[in-house]
Design an enzyme around this catalytic site. Structure first.
Site, PDB file in Angstrom:
ATOM      1  N   ASP A 115     -13.627  56.056  -3.368  1.00 57.47           N
ATOM      2  CA  ASP A 115     -13.350  57.385  -3.936  1.00 57.47           C
ATOM      3  C   ASP A 115     -11.989  57.400  -4.625  1.00 57.47           C
ATOM      4  O   ASP A 115     -11.139  56.543  -4.373  1.00 57.47           O
ATOM      5  CB  ASP A 115     -13.429  58.480  -2.857  1.00 57.47           C
ATOM      6  CG  ASP A 115     -12.436  58.281  -1.718  1.00 57.47           C
ATOM      7  OD1 ASP A 115     -12.231  57.124  -1.294  1.00 57.47           O
ATOM      8  OD2 ASP A 115     -11.849  59.279  -1.254  1.00 57.47           O
TER       9      ASP A 115
ATOM     10  N   GLU B  78     -11.818  58.235   1.553  1.00 57.98           N
ATOM     11  CA  GLU B  78     -10.518  57.809   2.076  1.00 57.98           C
ATOM     12  C   GLU B  78      -9.460  58.840   1.735  1.00 57.98           C
ATOM     13  O   GLU B  78      -8.640  59.231   2.563  1.00 57.98           O
ATOM     14  CB  GLU B  78     -10.125  56.443   1.483  1.00 57.98           C
ATOM     15  CG  GLU B  78      -8.874  55.832   2.110  1.00 57.98           C
ATOM     16  CD  GLU B  78      -7.564  56.177   1.425  1.00 57.98           C
ATOM     17  OE1 GLU B  78      -6.507  55.794   1.943  1.00 57.98           O
ATOM     18  OE2 GLU B  78      -7.561  56.857   0.369  1.00 57.98           O
TER      19      GLU B  78
HETATM   20 ZN   LIG Z   1      -5.921  54.267  -2.041  1.00 58.14          ZN
END
Ligand SMILES: [Zn+2]
Length: 390
Positions: free
Chosen positions: A79, A141
């Site tokens: 992401d 993340e």
């Molecule tokens: Zn990163």
């Protein structure tokens, strides 16, 4: 067969073209990566999120031929952060080369690393590995390392036992062995709304929130006065920040609610609990009783939105020793958080080492230098050679 910078760049341009901003689905990218690995004869496991909109992908190279235990896990997140409100000179989702740099959202953080790893796959598949190489690419993340938690559970439930993990966050190919933890918190203060002409009949939630803020600010001050990580982190203590305050409904209404969003950047395990406990004590002993004396329904509730553990130095770990022997130089600490602390907490020695400078991450006109990708490919090549040795 050694991959070229062109191979990595071609893959990176495909990866950048998938708009995997965290709140969107990353499934198209994951499907493409699965196809890529499958095309090279590598079996993959995709681990979908609870709602199925997103997925992690985990793969091992040389399964069947080698024990699944041991080996190195190469990890990264798929992401990227949003581009909203940023002024870009190029299309953020089209990789644009210029003067030795490759521009695009995620080029630096951290699709560049994933592209290098994927470009290595043919070489990895053909290499006479004596230990397996594992790949683990996550979702979400940037919003709290949610995908990596599923990777940790998947590993625990499987036969995989990576001996170490390398996370390719942009460190300019330096070995990073430490970063603070990051913890997102939300405190919701419930008062009692009424006409502002009769504040005596209400409980102002904004005033309650002020007491909470005061408590957090005093704690932050106390933490700053007792540094506990000199030489490791800057600043050398756990920090707190109240970053967002939302409350009330109108000038002439006593505020019925107020929400604070704040974070804790912890130097070590245990600090998050210490901060939460100290706030809870102040709320229970002082702030809430005063509000409830006026209105029994008043409330203050604090929730943890996410908690990313710190990454702490393990100077004698195999991960740090190997990464330093491949990358050269001393290990340093980073200011940003990552998934590495979760892997370390799960018992996998972990360091960060990846291409690109964190200064370009999350910024408009994000870029990665071509020579950083080349340095990463050469790091991975040495890593493969090391994993072929007995
Ligand atoms: Zn990163």
């Amino acid at each position: 067969m050694t991959p070229s910078l062109d191979d990595a760049t071609r893959i990176l341009s495909t990866l950048v073209a998938f708009d995997t901003v965290s709140h969107k689905s990353n499934r198209a990218l994951i499907d493409w990566v699965a196809d890529h690995l499958d095309g090279h004869g590598v079996a993959v496991a995709t681990l979908p999120s609870a709602d199925g909109r997103k997925a992690n992908i985990v793969a091992s190279i040389a399964p069947g031929r080698l024990e699944p235990r041991g080996g190195i896990m190469l990890s990264g997140h798929t992401d990227v952060v949003p581009v909203d409100g940023q002024d870009w000179q190029t299309d953020p989702f089209r990789l644009t080369p210029k003067d030795g740099r490759l521009y695009g959202r995620g080029a630096c953080d951290m699709k560049g690393y994933i592209a290098c790893v994927l470009a290595m796959v043919p070489a990895l598949r053909d290499a006479p590995l004596t230990r397996p190489i594992h790949l683990a690419f996550s979702y979400d993340e940037e919003t709290g390392c949610f995908g990596a938690r599923e990777i940790v559970s998947h590993i625990a439930a499987s036969e995989l036992r990576p001996a170490m993990a390398f996370v390719g966050e942009p460190t300019s190919m330096r070995v990073v062995n430490a970063h603070k933890g990051s913890c997102g918190m939300r405190t919701k203060v419930t008062g009692h709304a009424c006409h502002s002409s009769r504040p005596d009949q209400g409980v102002n939630a904004i005033y309650g929130a002020m007491e909470v803020i005061d408590t957090l600010r005093a704690q932050a001050q106390a933490l700053a006065e007792a540094p506990d990580s000199v030489g490791l982190f800057e600043p050398p203590h756990t920090t707190l920040n109240v970053g967002l305050i939302q409350g009330g409904s109108a000038r002439n209404t006593v505020a019925g609610d107020c929400t604070l969003t704040w974070d804790i950047r912890a130097t070590r395990e245990g600090m998050v609990g210490q901060v939460r406990d100290a706030l809870a004590a102040a709320v229970d002993d002082r702030i809430l009783p005063a509000m409830r004396a006026r209105q029994a329904a008043a409330d203050i509730a604090t929730e943890t939105l996410f908690e990313i553990p710190p990454l702490l130095p393990q100077p004698n770990s195999a991960a740090e020793a190997l990464a330093r022997s491949l990358a050269g130089g001393e290990a340093v600490s980073a200011a940003f958080g990552s998934e590495a602390g979760l892997f370390q907490r799960a018992g996998i020695p972990t360091v960060l080492c990846g291409p690109g400078d964190i200064a370009q991450a999350h910024a408009p006109d994000e870029w990665v230098a071509e020579d950083q990708l080349a340095a990463c490919l050469s790091f991975l090549e040495k890593l493969v050679a090391h994993e072929c040795a007995a």
